[in-house]
Design a protein around this motif. Structure first.
Motif, PDB file in Angstrom:
ATOM      1  N   SER A   4       0.818  -1.212   0.000  1.00  0.00           N
ATOM      2  CA  SER A   4       0.000   0.000   0.000  1.00  0.00           C
ATOM      3  C   SER A   4       0.854   1.266   0.000  1.00  0.00           C
ATOM      4  CB  SER A   4      -0.957   0.001   1.193  1.00  0.00           C
ATOM      5  OG  SER A   4      -0.215  -0.045   2.392  1.00  0.00           O
ATOM      6  N   GLN A 105      -9.472  -8.983  -4.422  1.00  0.00           N
ATOM      7  CA  GLN A 105      -8.572  -8.436  -5.441  1.00  0.00           C
ATOM      8  C   GLN A 105      -9.228  -7.304  -6.234  1.00  0.00           C
ATOM      9  OE1 GLN A 105      -5.400  -8.978  -5.618  1.00  0.00           O
ATOM     10  NE2 GLN A 105      -5.382 -10.654  -4.131  1.00  0.00           N
ATOM     11  N   ARG A 108      -9.107  -4.128  -4.364  1.00  0.00           N
ATOM     12  CA  ARG A 108      -7.764  -3.552  -4.499  1.00  0.00           C
ATOM     13  C   ARG A 108      -7.616  -2.878  -5.852  1.00  0.00           C
ATOM     14  NH1 ARG A 108      -2.086  -6.569  -5.094  1.00  0.00           N
ATOM     15  NH2 ARG A 108      -0.765  -4.846  -4.458  1.00  0.00           N
ATOM     16  N   ARG A 111      -9.054   0.617  -6.109  1.00  0.00           N
ATOM     17  CA  ARG A 111      -8.158   1.631  -5.523  1.00  0.00           C
ATOM     18  C   ARG A 111      -6.997   1.955  -6.450  1.00  0.00           C
ATOM     19  NH1 ARG A 111      -7.485   0.019   0.869  1.00  0.00           N
ATOM     20  NH2 ARG A 111      -9.622   0.485   1.463  1.00  0.00           N
ATOM     21  N   GLN A 112      -6.419   0.916  -7.060  1.00  0.00           N
ATOM     22  CA  GLN A 112      -5.292   1.138  -7.964  1.00  0.00           C
ATOM     23  C   GLN A 112      -5.715   1.946  -9.186  1.00  0.00           C
ATOM     24  OE1 GLN A 112      -4.224  -2.972  -8.550  1.00  0.00           O
ATOM     25  NE2 GLN A 112      -2.594  -2.889  -7.009  1.00  0.00           N
ATOM     26  N   ILE A 152     -10.069  -6.805   1.860  1.00  0.00           N
ATOM     27  CA  ILE A 152      -9.368  -6.223   0.706  1.00  0.00           C
ATOM     28  C   ILE A 152      -7.945  -6.758   0.708  1.00  0.00           C
ATOM     29  CG2 ILE A 152      -8.658  -4.132   1.928  1.00  0.00           C
ATOM     30  CD1 ILE A 152      -9.134  -2.660  -0.798  1.00  0.00           C
ATOM     31  N   ASP A 154      -3.985  -6.808   0.379  1.00  0.00           N
ATOM     32  CA  ASP A 154      -2.929  -5.838   0.702  1.00  0.00           C
ATOM     33  C   ASP A 154      -2.232  -5.366  -0.539  1.00  0.00           C
ATOM     34  OD1 ASP A 154      -3.420  -6.097   3.415  1.00  0.00           O
ATOM     35  OD2 ASP A 154      -2.012  -7.757   3.624  1.00  0.00           O
TER      36      ASP A 154
END
Length: 154
Positions: A4, A105, A108, A111-112, A152, A154
């Protein structure tokens, strides 16, 4: 350094999406197989539901492959391994575990994508997440358990 703390790159997003695509392929194969081999009256409803899930996973795979291509990557052609069993409960548990990981995933990935200002990709993945969470609920219900918290990645 924790993941992160890293700045996301386009290549990292492509790599993550390719992992997601391999999971979608896995889900398609598993749902096609399981929907046909589940036995017993108590599993007939979920078997039909798994056929629907297989079609939805194909739609997800096409969307994810499109995002990878848009970002300049080459979509994966390799599924994650598919577990099989003679026992219906085990098959459903495998699906539940896979859906849980897929949700982790994709959360995640949202967010990416947001971090890279790829808001349309993030929005598309949010729509996929709606289906994946419905799959998780259906599988947990078929197993007679509460839907697990996916968390979520990491």
């Amino acid at each position: 350094m924790a993941k992160s703390d890293q700045t996301i790159t386009r290549k990292m997003l492509i790599d993550g999406l390719n992992e997601d695509l391999s999971r979608e392929y896995q889900a398609i194969i598993a749902y096609v197989n399981y929907s046909q081999v589940l036995r017993g009256a108590q599993y007939m409803n979920i078997a039909k539901e798994l056929e629907v899930h297989a079609k939805e996973e194909l739609t997800h795979a096409l969307k994810v492959a499109n995002h990878i291509d848009y970002l300049g990557g080459m979509p994966s052609v390799t599924p994650k391994p598919v577990k099989t069993s003679e026992k219906a409960e085990e098959m459903l548990q495998f699906d539940l575990d896979n859906e849980r990981e897929t949700i982790r995933q994709y959360r995640r990935r949202v967010r990416q994508a947001d971090e890279l200002n790829e808001f349309s990709i993030a929005e598309s993945i949010r729509e996929i997440l709606l289906d994946e969470q419905d799959h998780l609920i259906a599988l947990a219900t078929a197993l007679g358990i509460d839907p697990p918290d996916a968390g979520i990645a990491d």
